[in-house]
Design an enzyme around this catalytic site. Structure first.
Site, PDB file in Angstrom:
ATOM      1  N   TYR A 142       0.714  -1.177   0.001  1.00 24.89           N
ATOM      2  CA  TYR A 142       0.062   0.114  -0.088  1.00 24.89           C
ATOM      3  C   TYR A 142       0.777   1.217  -0.006  1.00 24.89           C
ATOM      4  CZ  TYR A 142      -4.623  -1.955   0.763  1.00 24.89           C
ATOM      5  OH  TYR A 142      -6.046  -2.399   0.662  1.00 24.89           O
ATOM      6  N   LYS A 193       3.197 -15.357   1.494  1.00 24.06           N
ATOM      7  CA  LYS A 193       3.371 -15.840   0.178  1.00 24.06           C
ATOM      8  C   LYS A 193       4.904 -16.314  -0.015  1.00 24.06           C
ATOM      9  CE  LYS A 193       1.778 -17.819  -3.549  1.00 24.06           C
ATOM     10  NZ  LYS A 193       0.765 -18.905  -3.589  1.00 24.06           N
ATOM     11  N   ASP A 225      -2.922 -18.101  -0.381  1.00 18.30           N
ATOM     12  CA  ASP A 225      -4.167 -18.812  -1.301  1.00 18.30           C
ATOM     13  C   ASP A 225      -4.785 -19.835  -0.414  1.00 18.30           C
ATOM     14  OD1 ASP A 225      -1.516 -20.160  -1.124  1.00 18.30           O
ATOM     15  OD2 ASP A 225      -1.769 -20.710  -3.512  1.00 18.30           O
ATOM     16  N   ASP A 249      -6.231  -7.189   4.003  1.00 22.00           N
ATOM     17  CA  ASP A 249      -7.642  -6.609   3.310  1.00 22.00           C
ATOM     18  C   ASP A 249      -8.592  -7.359   2.646  1.00 22.00           C
ATOM     19  OD1 ASP A 249      -9.093  -4.051   2.289  1.00 22.00           O
ATOM     20  OD2 ASP A 249      -8.283  -4.563   0.402  1.00 22.00           O
ATOM     21  N   ASP A 253     -11.907  -9.085   4.508  1.00 25.14           N
ATOM     22  CA  ASP A 253     -13.534  -9.137   4.071  1.00 25.14           C
ATOM     23  C   ASP A 253     -14.076 -10.320   3.651  1.00 25.14           C
ATOM     24  OD1 ASP A 253     -13.554  -6.313   3.423  1.00 25.14           O
ATOM     25  OD2 ASP A 253     -14.171  -6.669   1.425  1.00 25.14           O
TER      26      ASP A 253
HETATM   27  C1  IPM Z   1     -10.350  -1.366   4.013  1.00 24.78           C
HETATM   28  C2  IPM Z   1     -10.702  -0.705   2.597  1.00 24.78           C
HETATM   29  C3  IPM Z   1      -9.420   0.281   2.564  1.00 24.78           C
HETATM   30  C4  IPM Z   1      -8.399  -0.497   2.352  1.00 24.78           C
HETATM   31  C5  IPM Z   1      -9.820   1.239   1.199  1.00 24.78           C
HETATM   32  C6  IPM Z   1     -10.986   1.892   1.318  1.00 24.78           C
HETATM   33  C7  IPM Z   1      -8.710   2.266   0.868  1.00 24.78           C
HETATM   34  O1  IPM Z   1     -10.993  -1.583   1.775  1.00 24.78           O
HETATM   35  O2  IPM Z   1     -10.345  -0.724   5.141  1.00 24.78           O
HETATM   36  O3  IPM Z   1     -10.216  -2.544   4.174  1.00 24.78           O
HETATM   37  O4  IPM Z   1      -8.044  -1.021   1.300  1.00 24.78           O
HETATM   38  O5  IPM Z   1      -7.513  -0.561   3.210  1.00 24.78           O
HETATM   39 MG    MG Z   2     -10.920  -3.528   2.578  1.00 29.45          MG
END
Ligand code: IPM
Ligand code: MG
Length: 362
Positions: A142, A193, A225, A249, A253
């Site tokens: 990032y 990885k 993976d 990240d 999710d």
């Molecule tokens: C998160 C989001 C952020 C990230 C975005 C909005 C920049 O997806 O907080 O997980 O990628 O970190």
């Molecule tokens: Mg995110």
């Protein structure tokens, strides 16, 4: 009672609606004398860009540094997508993580028993899941340099980013993860990885080294993976997961879907001494302004704030207890609606949590 200053950054989309529900609780706690919170509001994301031309105004940074904790709603939306990268709403969020050096991102994925059937996965797979994803948040791909898009001699374009981690950056996030594992089931899985990427080979080496100071924690390693697959195959095998910024990240999710709704999950982004709390869901522009967004992830972020920054663990327990009670009562925002439950909007959900919280004091 020491007064704590909390900076609210509602941001974009549903951000203002859900932060308002969190504020309702904080204001009530202060009014009743159960706590002493002083609230400030600041600009971030698209809302900040619209007013100042900058998604992270200097004033927001100054106030964040002065506050005891920051509570953020969400940033981003289609309105700002055509903007150049440097002024996109997301830059505000990444910027505040970087300037406050919020390197340790805690993303709990815990299944509420009341919501187990709201998951797209089978009950017998997700029931009992309780995972803490510890995501490195202030380095990795990032933020690595060089980065950019350049035009080569032949006229073709070339886009590039750099995945970089130093020993000390890995050491501090690994230490946080081990310490957390000590307070939980004493199991830590480090995700990398290392079979392909040198920077995560270093990650693995350093995690093993840090682990020598935590002999009670059972440390395992998984390639990302495989981890993505294992998370939906058998999530109960995990206790604490520690991983890089981008893998965290993605995996957080994925882990959120085990719990039924991303609308339920809070997060803490910790540095020393700063901290920021936010729901892990985004700004959901499709439902913004309609009063249907789920405020529970933001309210649960307030509980994390009470626990990790404000040293008010009793209040954290009460807020989490209040959320559990409204779920027991069968109240649901549309994202977690199930047959036999009662649909409510954002404000009614906030009111119900407040009523349950108030009951806990009587
Ligand atoms: C998160 C989001 C952020 C990230 C975005 C909005 C920049 O997806 O907080 O997980 O990628 O970190
Ligand atoms: Mg995110």
């Amino acid at each position: 009672m020491t007064r704590k200053t909390i900076l609210l950054l509602p941001g974009d989309g549903i951000g203002p609606e859900i932060v308002a529900e969190a504020r309702k609780l904080l204001d009530w706690l202060t009014a009743q004398g159960h706590a002493s919170f002083y609230m400030e509001e600041g600009l971030i994301g698209g809302a900040a860009y619209d007013q100042t031309g900058n998604p992270l105004p200097e004033e927001t940074v100054i106030r964040a540094r002065q506050a005891d904790a920051v509570l953020l709603g969400a940033v981003g939306g289609p309105k700002w997508e055509p903007l150049p990268y440097e002024v996109r709403p997301e830059r505000g969020l990444l910027g505040i993580r970087k300037v406050l050096d919020l390197y340790c991102n805690l993303r709990p994925a815990k299944v509420f028993p009341q919501l187990v059937d709201a998951s797209t996965l089978k009950r017998e797979v997700v029931d009992g899941t309780d995972i803490m994803v510890v995501r490195e948040l202030s380095s990795g791909i990032y933020f690595g340099n060089p980065r950019g898009v350049e035009t080569m001699d032949n006229g073709e374009k070339r886009g590039f980013n750099t995945l970089v981690y130093t020993t000390s950056e890995i050491e501090r996030i690994a230490k946080s993860a081990f310490q957390l594992a000590m307070l939980r089931q004493k199991k830590l899985c480090s995700v990398d990885k290392a079979n392909v990427l040198e920077s995560t080979e270093l990650w693995r080496e350093v995690v093993i080294e840090v682990g020598k100071s935590f002999p009670e924690v059972a440390l395992s390693h998984m390639y990302v993976d495989n981890a993505a697959m294992q998370l939906i195959r058998n999530p109960r095998q995990f206790d604490v997961i520690v991983t890089t910024n981008m893998f965290g990240d993605i995996l957080s999710d994925e882990a959120s879907m085990l719990t039924g709704s991303i609308g339920m999950l809070p997060s803490a982004s910790l540095g020393e001494p700063f901290a920021l709390y936010e729901p892990i869901h985004g700004s959901a522009p499709d439902i913004a302004g309609r009063g249907v967004a789920n405020p529970l992830a933001t309210i649960l972020s307030v509980a994390m704030m009470c626990r990790h920054s404000l040293r008010l663990p009793d209040l954290a327990d009460r807020i989490e207890g209040a959320v559990n009670r409204v779920l027991d009562q069968g109240l649901r925002t549309p994202d977690i609606l199930q047959p036999g439950t009662q649909q409510v909007g954002t404000v009614a959900m906030g009111d119900a949590v407040l009523a349950a919280l108030s009951e806990s004091f009587s």
